[in-house]
Design an enzyme around this catalytic site. Sequence first.
Site: not given
Lengths: 149, 149, 149, 149, 149, 149, 149, 149, 149, 149
Positions: C91, C94, C117
């Site tokens: 997830r 995604e 960073s």
Amino acid sequence: MNPIMSKSDAAALVVAARIRRGVTWAEIAGEIGAPVVWTTAALLGQHPMTEEQARRVCEFLGLEEAVAESLRLQPARGADPALMSDPTIYRFAEALSVYGPALKELIHEEFGDGIMSAINFRVDVSRRPDPDGDRVVVTFDGKFLDYRW
Amino acid sequence: MNPIMSKSDAAALVVAARIRRGVTWAEIAGEIGAPVVWTTAALLGQHPMTEEQARRVCEFLGLEEAVAESLRLQPARGADPALMSDPTIYRFAEALSVYGPALKELIHEEFGDGIMSAINFRVDVSRRPDPDGDRVVVTFDGKFLDYRW
Amino acid sequence: MNPIMSKSDAAALVVAARIRRGVTWAEIAGEIGAPVVWTTAALLGQHPMTEEQARRVCEFLGLEEAVAESLRLQPARGADPALMSDPTIYRFAEALSVYGPALKELIHEEFGDGIMSAINFRVDVSRRPDPDGDRVVVTFDGKFLDYRW
Amino acid sequence: MNPIMSKSDAAALVVAARIRRGVTWAEIAGEIGAPVVWTTAALLGQHPMTEEQARRVCEFLGLEEAVAESLRLQPARGADPALMSDPTIYRFAEALSVYGPALKELIHEEFGDGIMSAINFRVDVSRRPDPDGDRVVVTFDGKFLDYRW
Amino acid sequence: MNPIMSKSDAAALVVAARIRRGVTWAEIAGEIGAPVVWTTAALLGQHPMTEEQARRVCEFLGLEEAVAESLRLQPARGADPALMSDPTIYRFAEALSVYGPALKELIHEEFGDGIMSAINFRVDVSRRPDPDGDRVVVTFDGKFLDYRW
Amino acid sequence: MNPIMSKSDAAALVVAARIRRGVTWAEIAGEIGAPVVWTTAALLGQHPMTEEQARRVCEFLGLEEAVAESLRLQPARGADPALMSDPTIYRFAEALSVYGPALKELIHEEFGDGIMSAINFRVDVSRRPDPDGDRVVVTFDGKFLDYRW
Amino acid sequence: MNPIMSKSDAAALVVAARIRRGVTWAEIAGEIGAPVVWTTAALLGQHPMTEEQARRVCEFLGLEEAVAESLRLQPARGADPALMSDPTIYRFAEALSVYGPALKELIHEEFGDGIMSAINFRVDVSRRPDPDGDRVVVTFDGKFLDYRW
Amino acid sequence: MNPIMSKSDAAALVVAARIRRGVTWAEIAGEIGAPVVWTTAALLGQHPMTEEQARRVCEFLGLEEAVAESLRLQPARGADPALMSDPTIYRFAEALSVYGPALKELIHEEFGDGIMSAINFRVDVSRRPDPDGDRVVVTFDGKFLDYRW
Amino acid sequence: MNPIMSKSDAAALVVAARIRRGVTWAEIAGEIGAPVVWTTAALLGQHPMTEEQARRVCEFLGLEEAVAESLRLQPARGADPALMSDPTIYRFAEALSVYGPALKELIHEEFGDGIMSAINFRVDVSRRPDPDGDRVVVTFDGKFLDYRW
Amino acid sequence: MNPIMSKSDAAALVVAARIRRGVTWAEIAGEIGAPVVWTTAALLGQHPMTEEQARRVCEFLGLEEAVAESLRLQPARGADPALMSDPTIYRFAEALSVYGPALKELIHEEFGDGIMSAINFRVDVSRRPDPDGDRVVVTFDGKFLDYRW
């Protein structure tokens, strides 16, 4: 309204103008007072130029305003993977495959846990004369960043 | 008859001995009088050592003869691809992705059609003090080879 | 001479001890006075521990010295690619695929040309109660680094 | 009959208009009263806009009706894989590779077996001033969903 | 201290016991009072079992405590990619390749912008007698989740 | 002589007409008296239509004869891989990764050695009201084919 | 009953014996009266040996009967892909990438539509002295096969 | 300003002119006094031509100046991966997969640790008459380069 | 409780016994009265055997009961991808790449929209004498299945 | 000068003409007196046609000379990988994955070490009536080539 010219289209026009006018990357870099590797990378689409830099490059090479607009654009960085197997570029990748783990060991030994920055970073390339054949010397120079929570 | 110990098994034993004895890669390199990047790469499995080099490393680190035999073996070079995404190594790959095409342009401009050799080649790594944070400086130094039929 | 226990073997023993003793990651982190995400990542093999941290974790969990030696080792960072398709981890990938280009636009708009960073960086995870179902809140907090030649 | 303009063509026109008119993503978001990350993602092709939102964006940026029609379209979500290696986006992927397994452990410890939703979900990005250099703070905030048969 | 038995090793022992004792997946599911697809998936390593479920399965199949310990473990979900090309499984992937875009259109038409949850979700498989040859009927049943910021 | 319009170009025109005229997939399916999932898949390029079906769809949507010619064409089936990571479609792939091996076990237990046909096959999608949120119910229904030499 | 020793295990034992006894590939080839490239390839697992060849190699190198049994086995041919990026092997692949399409043009011009057989085929490698540095000369020599229905 | 014609477009025009005029690669090579494999590779986009070579090829084939400009351009070398599976080219790749490791062993045995250069390199192809069917003989001839620090 | 021997381990033992006893695949097939391609595929792990078939094969080859248990197991079908590049197998894949689209056209022309079943399917291999060299004749024979909703 | 029409463009025009004129592949093959699988493959771009064949096909289908010129061109063989997952073609690939290793065993048993040629080769497809449903019968018929040095 037209979309902004892509960075790869702009780079193709820069390359065409550079060759047809017979100027070097170093001369273009001199024109804008910037380092030659940085300038070449920027014109190939890897760095945004300031308005002033883009304008002067386009005047120097006789390119239209649409190219300058593209050169100022923030890039999505990274080379076409197909290009990474060109022999001149591949030798760097091969050297990294052979020496990368050793560089990692030695960076950790000297600096501790961290990396060489690829952002606060410069690259230089030069020719070193050698009786057995001149040498290409490429220097990667990046700030050490330690893992810090 | 046993097969020769693999280079990766030998490297794992070298690393274990190095850490447990508290010696640096530079000290090992000094022991055999070879450059430190070359020595580290060789011990990680990327270069064959001479019989003398392999013997002295194993004596220095208290490793058995089977390790020395492995260190002398001609390697199949190249790093484990999984290792190339380790951040300390990946930054080099990223820099190559950003600057590789520019390096290609500048090598051709300065030297003509050809490559930087990755065989007649050396790498050095050093620390350059800087008030804004010390820097990792890595130099790739290879003989220029022109395309020659 | 034995090689040092791999970080993945050490992690498997830490996980087994944690479950069999019924202690939480937060309790282990408390034991060494370190942030819980950092501690969990370190024990799963992504950060080196100090000698003191490694010793205290192993005492707390009843693990042998060989585990502590492994926990101190400099890691090669990065997860097993197979694990990235586990639904709980996927997830995040995604979300990055859907929102990554927008985050890039907004970072450039706010900070200019550069990156967040991932080295000078911390992650936190917390639960936020919500009448429609509690929420997982994960914060990525990294120093801005501008492209600087 | 013409096909509907693709979401990527519409995004390219939105970007061109935004730059040429000198407006920020935040100003566009303000114009439609929606969160800035959501608005940016939607204009880059990741969310459908309402008829009203699409109309107001196009009026604000001086874009034609065909763009508005495209912005209303249901998207097929996901970024171009080539874009995921841009350094600004890659750092998130790297952080996920280093911390993903730890996040999974801590989500399960706190919430049980389940996931952070990427659908009932929001992302925010902000700047946090810091004397050592300002920081990018990105928050992923999703409803916990437990595995439930 | 031993690591916890891997879920794939535990699954191999469950399969061996199931076959040697001549019991069906449905009988095992009946033993723990859980749905048969859920039970099979859990025993193959895709769901954690409760202590009670794991204990009863191991008693029923004559398996040792180490298997039960493994069955209770939180899994990293997902099948071996090699298995996805087994013909019995591949047909589902092929159907998804042929009908997936149509399902997406129809879900959006009926429900709006969102997804079928794969977490708040169940699967059933049954035999439907048919004079032209009995049919395999598999039902995917998941809660609709709308994109909600 | 012109080549036949590609199925993806035809699908783009069908989608544009459907949206601009404000008709649903179900209404188009009703127009030709065919199941809605089949019709949607066919119009997206996955099934050939009869001359009569293609003609009626084009009349209903006001599309030119070239679209009808394309709709009658025998397709090369399969979705663009990029589309498989769209979240609405990916959830089906994820479910298959989690439950596929269990479905294989249960099909073999119930039917013996064989597969669910993806050719003698139908798919249905429906909404099932539920107080905790309505559910997407997708049924895969294929003839069992036993391995038969 | 034990399985037959794998070809890669047999090759590892041949290599170990060859190095420890200080014999060359050419000497082994001489022992069995076969070409040296063929013999080396066969011992590395790419060709089956006759019973007589396998027996004589094992006697010459002091290897056990299990190695001879393996050397006689019909191989599944092809190199480990990781080995193809070893620099010594990669140069052949690079040359093929640069000159392959030209070879195809010239084979078709000279012979018509067909291929160079890789089955009715031999390879030789030799050293050619050269004042600028000796040269590696590798000859691929295969029967032309024309496409013939 | 137009971009320079791509090397692949120039190659397509060379091929068209060659076929329509009925000339061979050897005749073109003769026209510029260069080896035939080199010439073919150069015209297919793998080597830059001198101004004189490019001019003469274009005059000979009746091609416009834009082709000559492209032929002079420094190439990014490497073939389209799809082309590598053409049977005529694939047989070379298969031979390399079968004999590559043997070639590596024999190069190291004869020359020591190093490679055959693919830069200081030539390829020849010829027909060798044979009563059992004529043979394609391809010679790779490259300077040996030893690993030298 | 031990896990059931894997199909690949069982196949390795069948192969070893077959070679050491000097029996052919045809003789084994004759022993169980089954077609030779089916039998070979089954023993290599691609089909489950009946209890009677597995028992007789193991008696004939002198293999232990654990092999017979494995041979009865339902397989996960499909070959190791590395094996698909073995030249003897690759030629079939190449033929499919060259002729697959033509076969698709001709199957649709003759039968309509559908496929050749790979489940209700048999393969035969035979030798056809030919004065120009004997030929391998392989027949794929599968039931036509039409797309049927 | 224009480049020669690509083989895929020519194939698209052949397909369009074939459908619009209502002729079968067999009728086209009859027109040029060539086998139907060969003719179909050639027209889809996998074999070069003679001048006579190309001319007659174009006259028969009413196609322009530019198509004939393309049909005569030497092809780069191989199908688009996306097409290999079309179900009608995929079933052949699946059968090869299931039966390929068995075919390899049986070819070696019958013929010795070698391959079925894919160059001196023909394919036929036919319909075999069967009361349980007609069958697709595809015959691969290639000359045996033994490994011969």
